[in-house]
Design an enzyme around this catalytic site. Sequence first.
Site, PDB file in Angstrom:
ATOM      1  CB  SER A  15      10.201  -3.047   6.391  1.00  0.00           C
ATOM      2  OG  SER A  15      11.543  -2.745   6.214  1.00  0.00           O
ATOM      3  CG  ASP A  73       2.748  -4.554  -1.780  1.00  0.00           C
ATOM      4  OD1 ASP A  73       3.443  -4.977  -2.357  1.00  0.00           O
ATOM      5  OD2 ASP A  73       2.817  -4.321  -0.334  1.00  0.00           O
ATOM      6  CD  GLU A 143       0.831  -6.092   1.995  1.00  0.00           C
ATOM      7  OE1 GLU A 143       0.355  -6.162   0.665  1.00  0.00           O
ATOM      8  OE2 GLU A 143       2.023  -5.482   2.044  1.00  0.00           O
ATOM      9  CG  ASP A 150       6.575  -0.155  12.827  1.00  0.00           C
ATOM     10  OD1 ASP A 150       7.524  -0.353  13.366  1.00  0.00           O
ATOM     11  OD2 ASP A 150       6.491  -0.355  11.542  1.00  0.00           O
ATOM     12  CB  ILE A 151       4.586   4.615  17.322  1.00  0.00           C
ATOM     13  CG1 ILE A 151       5.501   4.360  18.422  1.00  0.00           C
ATOM     14  CG2 ILE A 151       3.342   5.519  17.800  1.00  0.00           C
ATOM     15  CD1 ILE A 151       6.328   5.716  18.890  1.00  0.00           C
ATOM     16  CD  GLN A 194      11.713 -18.191  20.434  1.00  0.00           C
ATOM     17  OE1 GLN A 194      11.500 -18.052  21.757  1.00  0.00           O
ATOM     18  NE2 GLN A 194      12.550 -19.098  20.076  1.00  0.00           N
ATOM     19  CB  CYS A 383       3.185   9.142 -19.229  1.00  0.00           C
ATOM     20  SG  CYS A 383       1.881  10.303 -18.623  1.00  0.00           S
ATOM     21  CG  LEU A 384       8.285  13.031 -19.214  1.00  0.00           C
ATOM     22  CD1 LEU A 384       7.822  14.561 -19.483  1.00  0.00           C
ATOM     23  CD2 LEU A 384       9.318  13.260 -17.964  1.00  0.00           C
ATOM     24  CG  HIS A 509       1.088   5.249 -17.013  1.00  0.00           C
ATOM     25  ND1 HIS A 509       2.281   5.655 -16.490  1.00  0.00           N
ATOM     26  CD2 HIS A 509       0.627   6.557 -16.915  1.00  0.00           C
ATOM     27  CE1 HIS A 509       2.568   6.830 -16.362  1.00  0.00           C
ATOM     28  NE2 HIS A 509       1.590   7.519 -16.451  1.00  0.00           N
ATOM     29  CD  GLU A 511       3.272   2.112 -16.837  1.00  0.00           C
ATOM     30  OE1 GLU A 511       3.039   2.012 -18.079  1.00  0.00           O
ATOM     31  OE2 GLU A 511       3.826   3.149 -16.325  1.00  0.00           O
TER      32      GLU A 511
HETATM   33  N1  GLN Z   1       4.628  15.362 -16.202  1.00  0.00           N
HETATM   34  C1  GLN Z   1       3.969  14.962 -17.325  1.00  0.00           C
HETATM   35  C2  GLN Z   1       2.332  15.104 -17.055  1.00  0.00           C
HETATM   36  O1  GLN Z   1       1.911  15.358 -15.977  1.00  0.00           O
HETATM   37  C3  GLN Z   1       3.703  13.348 -17.359  1.00  0.00           C
HETATM   38  C4  GLN Z   1       3.338  12.436 -16.482  1.00  0.00           C
HETATM   39  C5  GLN Z   1       3.610  11.100 -16.420  1.00  0.00           C
HETATM   40  O2  GLN Z   1       4.745  10.713 -17.215  1.00  0.00           O
HETATM   41  N2  GLN Z   1       3.142  10.488 -15.407  1.00  0.00           N
HETATM   42  O3  GLN Z   1       1.868  15.267 -18.053  1.00  0.00           O
END
Ligand code: GLN
Length: 540
Positions: A15, A73, A143, A150-151, A194, A383-384, A509, A511
Amino acid sequence: MLKAKYIFVTGGVSSSLGKGIISASLAKLLQARGFSVTIQKLDPYINVDPGTLNPYEHGECYVTEDGAETDLDLGHYERFLNVPTSQANNITTGRIYQSVIEKERRGDYLGQTVQVIPHITDEIKYRIKLLGNTGQFDFVITEIGGTVGDIESLPYIEAVRQMKWELGASCLVIHLTLVPFLAAAGELKTKPTQHSVKTLLESGVQPDIIVCRTERHLSQSLREKISLFCNVSPSSVIESIDAETIYEVPLLMRDEKLDLEVLKKVSIPAEREPDLKRWEEFLYKLKHPASEVSIGLVGKYIELRDAYKSIVESFIHAGAANDCKVNIVRIHSESIDESTVGSRLQNLDGILVAPGFESRGIEGKIIAIQYARERNIPFLGICLGMQCAVIEFARNVLKMVNAHSTEMDKRTPYPVIDIMEAQKKISGMGGTMRLGSYPCQIVKETLTHSIYGKVQITERHRHRYEFNNKYLQDFEAKGLMASGINMKDNLVEIMELQGHPWFIGIQFHPEYKSTVACPHPLFVGFVGAAKKSRGSSSAI
Ligand code: GLN
């Protein structure tokens, strides 16, 4: 638009050989030739989606526009292609079985014995063809997670065998293997490849192309050996040598002519060379930074390479956009307390507090934020991380003793972060958070506004808790302003601190939306602020 061609990517020997990156790189090359491409990941585990997996199991959980909690991914697919994925792009065995069992209960198979073949394999094929049948894509790259043999992968490989049989030349299989270098023998070894191809053949699948992950270049004679033993032409033996960065892999695959080999096999003429100009420019900037910054990533999964994958990649995109190398200093939030904070966070040009759940490490995050706030260090809370910034401000500036989020402390006297109204009646855990893309309106003449350069944005979410509007006036009176609001539900999505050079918390988020072609403005702005902060501190 062509009738969709299906390309399967399987893996053998080991993997973590990088099937996701090979799939994304091939997709990039085909896209750069003008084709429209999507990539799908089939995961052979029984969870319905990875949303309920903790990062120790499977790294980051990636979230799509339409709110699917998916394998990481898919993040690579989006970052490479700059095309959003969806619920249809990540399917697990759990989801396949769930829908077959639902159909059985509805009576759809009345009278039949429901079996792995044909019912499970039909459901798998249906999910693969769903993307091809949209008419939007020239190529669907699928993919298959796990390793052949793997089974749990067997039904997927059987579905691939059937699709190859049914679709003939519209379908091809790329098998990724490892060609290890044995130091004692002083040579690369082809035997694992192979054997792995033989395992695939036992399931009736002959790979069309073999991609060999290797740390040394493959000689022509070694390619010929793999060709002879594995029934593929030497030009279909592709070298995938270890790269300095994943973003180099599309260029390595171009040099190995992987895309040309694919086009040849599906009988599509290669009319032009892939246009990778912008990609090459990005790579050049990535490799030749003019400056550098150090940014602290404070979280509780610091030891896991893949836990904050999209954040790390977003910094790579934002670094290139700023001509600057971003050194990420991973800091475990549990290692931060009043006595260690100075030493743990010294010499940082920016501090990011990561997303997360539950209370482990929470106090360390709050102390880190206080440090960033009081010392004017650029700060981004995701977020958090944003929720912790609110808690820190409540406790230390508004003097709300024991202020907290009700996620961590149900009986806090100041529930500055509280469960969302819509979440209160939900009891199930899977797929029930506030997920996916929501609109947000940005307040004009704020730092946030100057970063985005517009008022209406959409961003992706994954949370149950939110800023408690009851306290908004108190916060704004002392300078922590709501600079982005979801107007429909009146939710605070972005907060920024006045009088601080760069202090932003976001409930969503960013990101998940940063790509090579479109680095996320918040990360670009944050790295820019870190650069500035480094410049000013070195001037002192
Ligand atoms: N735990 C927090 C919530 O549910 C923040 C979640 C997070 O950071 N993705 O609001």
